[in-house]
Design an enzyme around this catalytic site. Structure first.
Site, PDB file in Angstrom:
ATOM      1  N   SER B 161      54.712  55.478  46.326  1.00 47.73           N
ATOM      2  CA  SER B 161      53.922  54.949  45.215  1.00 47.73           C
ATOM      3  C   SER B 161      52.660  55.804  45.019  1.00 47.73           C
ATOM      4  CB  SER B 161      53.595  53.484  45.509  1.00 47.73           C
ATOM      5  OG  SER B 161      53.051  52.854  44.403  1.00 47.73           O
ATOM      6  N   ASP B 326      63.515  49.641  40.577  1.00 48.02           N
ATOM      7  CA  ASP B 326      62.064  49.804  40.491  1.00 48.02           C
ATOM      8  C   ASP B 326      61.704  50.094  39.026  1.00 48.02           C
ATOM      9  OD1 ASP B 326      59.413  50.587  40.595  1.00 48.02           O
ATOM     10  OD2 ASP B 326      59.691  52.045  42.212  1.00 48.02           O
ATOM     11  N   HIS B 359      60.129  47.897  43.156  1.00 47.69           N
ATOM     12  CA  HIS B 359      59.215  48.896  43.707  1.00 47.69           C
ATOM     13  C   HIS B 359      58.988  48.673  45.205  1.00 47.69           C
ATOM     14  CE1 HIS B 359      56.144  51.943  43.536  1.00 47.69           C
ATOM     15  NE2 HIS B 359      55.212  51.125  43.957  1.00 47.69           N
TER      16      HIS B 359
END
Lengths: 206, 390
Positions: B161, B326, B359
């Site tokens: 991320s 995601d 995610h």
């Protein structure tokens, strides 16, 4: 990986590897465990990428130090630029594709040369099986009709016609059995059809 | 008892403890401002080898810290580091082989200099005056820590991320200082939708009366409701629609509609709980700062949006992974990076993991994902050994 190791693992790939020029930038569609790129990188100083969909094969490519991109070849090669590879390989993978024509067009777009192999449906044991009224099951077509991943059954003659249609010209065509070329009656005696192709001269950039 | 044994096995690193390092030289920031001096909190696991070639930097995402792996309290499984399933002895990033470093970024609220600390210029907490820091600023600060630790080149810089953005920034900003760049569930820039979600979160904080223009420390309060809403919004984007449907569906907390504005649905209860928990430990100014760092990251911007040009000077080899469900940083975002790397003929391994967890999947234990990362670090380890042998 050296040539002897490749020859032992995959005699068909060992034969095909002769057609890839040293230091080529290679794209291998459906690269599997990456053995071909591994060999081409270590023995012929080639560079390049493999495209593979199978989760289990990705770590095997990584272990070999092969650059692999997990993607379905069927979803197109949009991330690859026009004419960005010297040679595109599509080895024993095309018969599993739905959109064979679209993939061949993509191959012609991103590569200058291509090598395509697929099981020759006209291999004589297959013909015999069909004459007996059964779908062929052999070393190159090891699946039963109901569980085969092979969607497309083609013969050497069939493929040549399609290649021309998508702007690829056949430079060479060899039929292999156990990795050894068959010269006499190849469309009968060859179990694996291997085509060496290049962009039609009319479509090649001058 | 069983749980305890399980957790000790899970976190085979055992008890770890953080360290801090003070930097007296000012750090110039992208905004033009500078950090006059600052402290960075960090943790290390494993041993640095004699050649100093086996160091791996792990960069953290929005709400995490330098506490990547191991436990602070042997009896408290909740004290495990945020990537304890990835980092440790025998884990994909094996601390028996690699010297792993986690660094808490500037502006965070886990010990490195942040908005709750005193501004040396005023003697009062920075509050909203804490300079806006960027991903690149963080990377510069991390590089200084690496200098002091004597690491000129990392075997890998890794992150998921926002952490992946830092790894990517490393490859462009210090091309010779990392051999491998591991970017998971990340992106080379936020989409308008991502920025929109971040701004909703920021507005929730900024409009909370308890925020006091960022000076809430002086008032002895915390903009709790703002932080709660910020976290709730964020949390929605970490989960997939399917995952949420499976976990909560339309389940009711008390079996029937309450005909009021309290908690009816399980999902409401879950999000409120997450929000409450978060507001107890996270700093509101930090949330604002980190979401801005996310929004600003766009290395292609100075190359007219051409990411392949931005990546042209990289020297590292890359691993990228994305997760099909995601929608925050979708596979398409990772593929843009792959495309730009392929244009530059960089070596890259990319896996698209068909995991249901959105995610958040990058923090979870999908075997396909773990095997992929493990195979990559095995390869890096072999490379290192070949060099030692040579």
């Amino acid at each position: 990986m050296n040539f002897q190791q490749l020859l032992q693992l995959r005699p068909d790939l060992a034969f095909i590897a002769h057609w890839v020029a040293p230091r080529s930038h290679v794209l291998d569609l459906g690269c599997g465990d990456g053995v071909m790129l591994d060999y081409l990188q270590s023995d012929k100083d080639c560079s390049g990428y493999g495209i593979e969909i199978d989760d289990d094969q990705i770590p095997k490519c990584v272990a070999r130090g092969v650059s692999v991109i997990q993607q379905d070849v069927e979803s197109g090669l949009a991330i690859l630029s026009d004419q960005s590879f010297d040679t595109v390989l599509c080895l024993s993978a095309l018969q599993m594709m739905k959109n064979v024509e679209g993939i061949l067009r993509d191959i012609a777009r991103v590569g200058s040369e291509a090598i395509v192999s697929f099981p020759n449906f006209a291999y004589w044991p297959h013909r015999v099986a069909l004459l007996r009224g059964r779908m062929p099951v052999s070393k190159t077509l090891p699946y039963e009709w109901y569980d085969t991943p092979n969607l497309r059954c083609a013969t050497i003659k069939d493929f040549e016609a399609l290649a021309n249609q998508v702007g690829l010209e056949v430079v060479e065509c060899v039929a292999l059995t156990e990795g050894v070329p068959v010269n006499f009656l190849p469309n009968w005696r060859g179990s694996l059809a291997v085509f060496r192709l290049r962009k039609n001269s009319a479509e090649r950039p001058a | 008892m069983l749980l305890k044994i399980y957790w000790n096995l899970m976190s085979a690193l055992g008890i770890v403890s953080p360290q801090s390092m003070f930097f007296s030289a000012p750090l110039p920031l992208q905004s033009g401002a500078e950090m006059r001096d600052y402290t960075l909190m960090y943790e290390t696991y494993g041993e640095l080898n004699a050649a100093r070639s086996n160091a791996v930097l792990v960069c953290h995402a929005l709400n995490a810290s330098h506490h990547v792996a191991g436990l602070y309290d042997a009896n408290d499984p909740k004290s495990a580091g945020w990537w304890d399933n990835m980092v440790g002895p025998g884990k994909p990033l094996d601390t028996d082989r690699f010297f792993v470093i986690g660094v808490n970024n500037l502006g965070s609220c886990f010990g490195s200099t942040g908005p709750m600390h005193n501004n040396p210029a005023t003697g009062k907490p920075y509050g909203a005056d804490f300079p806006v820091v960027t991903v690149e600023d963080w990377v510069d600060a991390q590089a200084r820590l690496a200098d002091v630790l004597g690491i000129t080149q990392f075997a890998a810089v890794m992150g998921g991320s926002l952490g992946g953005m830092q790894a990517l920034a490393w490859s462009m900003r210090y091309p010779a200082r990392l051999r491998h760049c591991v970017v998971i569930a990340s992106t080379a820039k936020l989409s308008a939708q991502n920025i929109a979600f971040n701004d909703v979160a920021r507005q929730a904080i900024l409009t909370d009366p308890e925020y006091h223009g960022g000076d809430f420390y002086a008032h002895g309060v915390v903009p709790r409701s703002g932080l709660r809403v910020a976290r709730m919004v964020g949390h929605i984007t970490y989960l997939s629609d399917d995952d949420m449907a499976e976990k909560f569906g339309r389940e009711l907390r008390n079996g029937k509609y309450q005909f009021g504005f309290g908690v009816d649905f399980e999902i409401e209860s879950y999000l409120r709980y997450q929000g409450d928990k978060f507001s107890e430990y996270f700093d509101a100014n930090t949330y604002l700062l980190i979401t801005k760092a996310l929004d600003y990251f766009d290395p292609a911007r100075e190359f007219s949006g051409d990411l392949s040009k931005a990546l042209a000077n990289t020297q590292a080899q890359f691993l990228l992974a994305s997760f099909t469900t995601d929608w925050r940083f979708s596979p398409a975002r990772s593929k843009e990076i792959v495309e730009a790397l392929v244009k530059n003929r960089r070596r890259v391994a990319y896996a698209e993991i068909d995991a249901p967890h959105g995610h958040d999947a990058f923090l979870l234990d999908d075997p396909r994902y773990m095997n992929f990362v493990r195979a990559y670090y095995d390869r890096i380890w072999q490379e290192l050994n070949q060099e030692v042998a040579a």
